[in-house]
Motif scaffolding. Structure first.
Motif, PDB file in Angstrom:
ATOM      1  N   PRO A   8       0.801  -1.230   0.000  1.00 61.02           N
ATOM      2  CA  PRO A   8       0.000   0.000   0.000  1.00 61.02           C
ATOM      3  C   PRO A   8       0.833   1.278   0.000  1.00 61.02           C
ATOM      4  N   ILE A   9       2.003   1.251   0.622  1.00 63.64           N
ATOM      5  CA  ILE A   9       2.842   2.467   0.620  1.00 63.64           C
ATOM      6  C   ILE A   9       3.187   2.854  -0.813  1.00 63.64           C
ATOM      7  N   PRO A  21      -6.513  -3.659   3.606  1.00 62.56           N
ATOM      8  CA  PRO A  21      -6.913  -2.251   3.466  1.00 62.56           C
ATOM      9  C   PRO A  21      -7.934  -2.063   2.354  1.00 62.56           C
ATOM     10  N   CYS A  26      -7.412   1.011   7.084  1.00 63.54           N
ATOM     11  CA  CYS A  26      -6.252   0.110   7.050  1.00 63.54           C
ATOM     12  C   CYS A  26      -6.638  -1.355   7.287  1.00 63.54           C
ATOM     13  N   CYS A  29      -3.792  -3.778   8.291  1.00 62.66           N
ATOM     14  CA  CYS A  29      -2.503  -3.639   7.604  1.00 62.66           C
ATOM     15  C   CYS A  29      -1.517  -2.957   8.562  1.00 62.66           C
ATOM     16  N   THR A  30      -0.270  -3.386   8.527  1.00 61.64           N
ATOM     17  CA  THR A  30       0.752  -2.726   9.351  1.00 61.64           C
ATOM     18  C   THR A  30       1.989  -2.378   8.508  1.00 61.64           C
ATOM     19  N   ASP A  31       1.803  -2.247   7.220  1.00 65.78           N
ATOM     20  CA  ASP A  31       2.974  -1.995   6.368  1.00 65.78           C
ATOM     21  C   ASP A  31       3.732  -0.733   6.779  1.00 65.78           C
ATOM     22  N   CYS A  32       3.017   0.351   7.070  1.00 67.29           N
ATOM     23  CA  CYS A  32       3.766   1.568   7.436  1.00 67.29           C
ATOM     24  C   CYS A  32       4.326   1.478   8.851  1.00 67.29           C
ATOM     25  N   PHE A 107      -0.669   9.831   8.733  1.00 69.83           N
ATOM     26  CA  PHE A 107      -0.114   9.225   7.522  1.00 69.83           C
ATOM     27  C   PHE A 107      -1.198   8.518   6.702  1.00 69.83           C
ATOM     28  N   CYS A 109      -1.276   6.285   3.132  1.00 72.93           N
ATOM     29  CA  CYS A 109      -0.399   5.705   2.108  1.00 72.93           C
ATOM     30  C   CYS A 109      -0.962   5.960   0.703  1.00 72.93           C
ATOM     31  N   LEU A 112      -4.384   4.121  -0.088  1.00 76.61           N
ATOM     32  CA  LEU A 112      -5.595   4.728   0.462  1.00 76.61           C
ATOM     33  C   LEU A 112      -5.912   6.058  -0.236  1.00 76.61           C
TER      34      LEU A 112
END
Ligand code: SF4
Ligand code: SF4
Length: 119
Positions: A8-9, A21, A26, A29-32, A107, A109, A112
């Motif tokens: 996603p970033i 997401p 989100c 999601c914990t990508d960031c 933030f 991404c 989103l």
């Protein structure tokens, strides 16, 4: 070889670390939360330090250092020790959600942003 940023970033739908997401948010999601460093204020650094001291299962050691470029700011090393592993979607990916630093709140991404633009 340069590191390829995916998920996603980078505007892609599928996260690298779980979750789903979508336009609602989100959703686990914990990508960031896996970025190598987050910039947080001094007050937030003090808050996460206090939380960490009584936190039952941190995912590693909390590492904070003063930002050498911006006075009054700190850098929190990632991946974040407060993220949730194997997250049920209903619980979300952050275990300190009400107390998360403002950068986490603000933030958004690329994925989103793209979904919101298409709405
Ligand atoms: S903003 Fe949400 S969906 Fe985007 S990378 Fe971060 S946790 Fe994932
Ligand atoms: S505080 Fe929560 S939202 Fe922010 S990086 Fe850590 S796990 Fe993610």
């Amino acid at each position: 070889m340069p590191l390829r940023i995916a998920g996603p970033i980078a505007g892609e739908a599928k996260p690298n670390h779980g979750g789903e997401p979508n336009i609602l948010g989100c959703r686990g999601c914990t990508d960031c939360c896996h970025l190598s460093e987050l910039s947080i204020t001094k007050e937030e650094a003090e808050r996460v330090e206090r939380l960490y001291q009584s936190f039952p299962e941190p995912l590693g050691e909390l590492q904070l250092r003063p930002d050498p470029e911006f006075d009054g700011w700190f850098l929190m090393k990632g991946p974040c020790v407060f993220r949730r592993l194997h997250t049920p979607l209903a619980e979300g990916g952050c275990r300190i959600y009400p107390d998360r630093p403002s950068v986490c709140d603000r933030f958004t991404c690329a994925y989103l942003l793209q979904l919101r633009r298409e709405q």
